[in-house]
Write an enzyme that holds these catalytic residues in place. Sequence first.
Site, PDB file in Angstrom:
ATOM      1  N   ASP A 105      -2.412 -11.367   4.341  1.00 51.27           N
ATOM      2  CA  ASP A 105      -3.849 -11.420   4.685  1.00 51.27           C
ATOM      3  C   ASP A 105      -4.315 -12.831   5.015  1.00 51.27           C
ATOM      4  OD1 ASP A 105      -4.123  -8.703   4.300  1.00 51.27           O
ATOM      5  OD2 ASP A 105      -4.655  -8.913   2.187  1.00 51.27           O
TER       6      ASP A 105
ATOM      7  N   GLN B 178       0.838  -1.201   0.000  1.00 49.37           N
ATOM      8  CA  GLN B 178       0.000   0.000   0.000  1.00 49.37           C
ATOM      9  C   GLN B 178       0.874   1.253   0.000  1.00 49.37           C
ATOM     10  OE1 GLN B 178      -2.674  -0.381   3.334  1.00 49.37           O
ATOM     11  NE2 GLN B 178      -3.891  -1.962   2.317  1.00 49.37           N
TER      12      GLN B 178
END
Length: 489
Positions: A366, A215
């Site tokens: 994740d 990100q």
Amino acid sequence: MIATVCQKFLTHGTEPLLKGFSPSPRGSLKTTPDRAKLNSFQTETSQCLVASPGQSLNGSVTAPGDKSLSHRAVICGAIAVGETTVRHLLESDDVAATIDAMRHLGAIVEQGENGIWRIRGVGVGGFRDPVGIIDFGNSGTSARLVMGAMSTTPITAQITGDDALCRRPMGRVLEPLAQMGARWSGGQGEHLPLTLIGAELPVPIVYRLPVPSAQVKSAVLLAALNCAGRTSVIEPEPTRDHTERMLQLFGAHIDVSQTNESERQITITGHAELKACALSIPGDPSSAAFLIVATLLVPNSHIIVKDVLINPLRMGLYDTLSEMGAVIDFQNKRETCGEIVADLHATSSTLTGVEVPAGRAPSMIDEYPILAVAAAFANGHTKLQGLGELRVKESDRLTAIADGLRACGITVHETPDSLVIEGAGSKSVQGGAQINSHSDHRIAMSFLTLGLAAKKPVTVDGAHMIATSFPQYTDIMNKLGADITRGAE
Ligand code: S3P
């Protein structure tokens, strides 16, 4: 889902901290018409779901569109020239937040015929001042990538998110964007809500990532598009490279060089003109993981998940499961939109505990909640290391995993950045617990998976948050044969 504003950050005494940024009562943030329309993405899910053991899982399904790629497709389309079309976009609350932001900034984003999305971009540097507050809901990817994309255009945007997003660190993105010339006000302790003021005369930077975060890398690369000269991001450990790949599809000039065994330098040339593309989004390997692990754990199961993205920088879970003895075949490998996809065939398997090295974390960041559930059913212990980043995800996932597993009868040892899970073996996981998902979609789906293979049903609170990434989860699971029902609320 209507995000609740973190009111404590919005007010300073009795005055709104940010001009024109009026706090609304908790839970009553006004939705714009666009937002209300986008909320129709959400399938009707219960706050509380119960997963019961029983039937085997069988059948063939298509994974929902990849979340990371969907965000990037919408953002790149919004800053390209011309009309971008996107098939198989993930229609979830998180992607709705990115679409909403792009509309606020002037792009036209519409759902056309046959589920194909059409995006008419404003061109690099073409964003306008948004009217009203941009609310990113629960989506950290939307917040960080969009902040990057708008930080080098001289506009002012008030941005916020739900309570969980307002607790997550934004300094990691604000710091490099400030080096490029962006400023912000509010944002106490570098958190949302804040007002971002884009740079008038942005400057290129060379930025070394202090945390392995795709990100942050993506925020800097998107910012660099509207900046003269060449901007470089150095990543000591490789993270998902979807932004680099997609920007190349849109015509940006990007060089990637390997500077040592694990370190890469990504250099992008600014003042790019991006050209609209026709995209088809591959299935999400992070969402497919919930279907695949359920199949491995529930006896006599066999499923096919079609069109799954198999980018090597997202494959950590699948590599680990295969080391544990999982039977998963990757068939029909092919290329789509600069990414590799395959059909995944999974069969019930007997798993053995393993040690997962810290260096694998970025490629499965994740997937630790669902891997931890798989480890609970394995024979022997599983050691997961390098998990510090899990503490700043949608919830403190390290603690949420450890607490949930313990409630289901599993022995877990937790340190600040590692977990050791004592596998109970496939037939001895008790379940029978009520799990607090901490409003975290991946915690919710992981413990529902546990309930499908445990001795007793598992109830999960806050399961409506599954709509942030995988709104069709319950329908798809039940179609495959699972027993997931609404619980008493
Ligand atoms: C994402 C990157 C990861 C991941 C998130 C999606 C992305 O975050 O956890 O769900 O699309 O770039 P970090 O890069 O902060 O680890």
